[in-house]
Design an enzyme around this catalytic site. Structure first.
Site, PDB file in Angstrom:
ATOM      1  N   VAL A  80       0.822  -1.323  -0.059  1.00 24.10           N
ATOM      2  CA  VAL A  80      -0.123  -0.020   0.050  1.00 24.10           C
ATOM      3  C   VAL A  80       0.979   1.207   0.014  1.00 24.10           C
ATOM      4  CG1 VAL A  80      -1.773   1.414   1.237  1.00 24.10           C
ATOM      5  CG2 VAL A  80      -1.804  -1.240   1.166  1.00 24.10           C
ATOM      6  N   GLU A 105       4.235  -7.860   2.906  1.00 25.11           N
ATOM      7  CA  GLU A 105       4.589  -8.857   4.223  1.00 25.11           C
ATOM      8  C   GLU A 105       4.235  -8.095   5.505  1.00 25.11           C
ATOM      9  OE1 GLU A 105       6.372  -7.759   1.618  1.00 25.11           O
ATOM     10  OE2 GLU A 105       7.913  -9.535   1.056  1.00 25.11           O
TER      11      GLU A 105
HETATM   12  N1  THU Z   1       7.516  -4.341  -2.107  1.00 23.98           N
HETATM   13  C1  THU Z   1       6.714  -5.357  -1.380  1.00 23.98           C
HETATM   14  O1  THU Z   1       5.618  -5.186  -0.910  1.00 23.98           O
HETATM   15  N2  THU Z   1       7.500  -6.533  -0.864  1.00 23.98           N
HETATM   16  C2  THU Z   1       8.690  -6.829  -1.243  1.00 23.98           C
HETATM   17  O2  THU Z   1       9.266  -8.047  -0.891  1.00 23.98           O
HETATM   18  C3  THU Z   1       9.700  -5.850  -1.956  1.00 23.98           C
HETATM   19  C4  THU Z   1       8.867  -4.594  -2.333  1.00 23.98           C
HETATM   20  C5  THU Z   1       6.935  -3.168  -2.355  1.00 23.98           C
HETATM   21  C6  THU Z   1       7.255  -1.839  -1.901  1.00 23.98           C
HETATM   22  C7  THU Z   1       6.699  -0.965  -2.907  1.00 23.98           C
HETATM   23  O3  THU Z   1       5.383  -0.875  -2.741  1.00 23.98           O
HETATM   24  C8  THU Z   1       7.090  -1.722  -4.169  1.00 23.98           C
HETATM   25  O4  THU Z   1       7.178  -3.270  -3.860  1.00 23.98           O
HETATM   26  C9  THU Z   1       8.288  -1.489  -4.862  1.00 23.98           C
HETATM   27  O5  THU Z   1       9.371  -1.445  -4.219  1.00 23.98           O
END
Ligand code: THU
Length: 159
Positions: free
Chosen positions: A69, A81
């Site tokens: 988000v 996560e």
């Molecule tokens: N992101 C995640 O939600 N989990 C991950 O394991 C890696 C990165 C998200 C954070 C951000 O919203 C987007 O991916 C780009 O980094």
């Protein structure tokens, strides 16, 4: 499907490095893979355009989903996560057995960022992280493998 109970009794013991928690069954793994892929569809990521989904399995056999988000004030964005973990904790669940993570990256398995590894570690070191590709393949590592020599709640009691 009937809820499965996992023996997570070794959780948070400072000397435990190998997973001794009861194994996650094939059906449950398939469910986690499905839920994290579905959760990815809810990702709010207009800035990165990088959707991520997570599925968190508690030791009670309950599954919490999460997605990233983002926010116009960039640093306030939160990863999939941590969304799943915060949903679970806010509903009274703090014992975790596994998490599966999905993204659209075809070439690589999606891996949790360092901040998420530390937040995962707060609750236990003895759980499994399933890192997937959109084709359904995955690699699995324990949190202990992803974050060795980690700092956690018990370290605060040592001084
Ligand atoms: N992101 C995640 O939600 N989990 C991950 O394991 C890696 C990165 C998200 C954070 C951000 O919203 C987007 O991916 C780009 O980094």
């Amino acid at each position: 499907m009937a809820q499965v109970q996992y023996d997570c009794s070794t959780g948070n013991h400072p000397n435990i490095t190998n997973s001794t928690a009861s194994p996650v069954g094939h059906e449950q793994i398939q469910l986690l893979l499905h839920v994290c892929k579905e959760a990815k569809k809810s990702a709010y990521c207009p800035y990165s355009r990088f959707p991520v989904g997570a599925a968190l399995l508690t030791c009670d056999g309950k599954i919490f989903s999460g997605c990233n988000v983002e926010n116009a004030c960039y640093p306030l964005g939160i990863c999939a996560e941590r969304t799943a973990i915060q949903k679970a904790v806010s509903e009274g669940y703090v014992n975790f057995r596994a998490m599966a993570i999905a993204s659209n990256t075809e070439e690589d398995f999606i891996v949790p960022c360092g901040a998420c590894r530390q937040v995962m570690r707060e609750f236990n070191r003895d759980w499994d992280i399933y890192m997937t590709k959109p084709d359904g393949t995955y690699i699995v590592k324990t949190l202990q493998e992803l974050l060795p020599l980690s700092f956690g709640p018990e370290d605060l009691k040592k001084f």
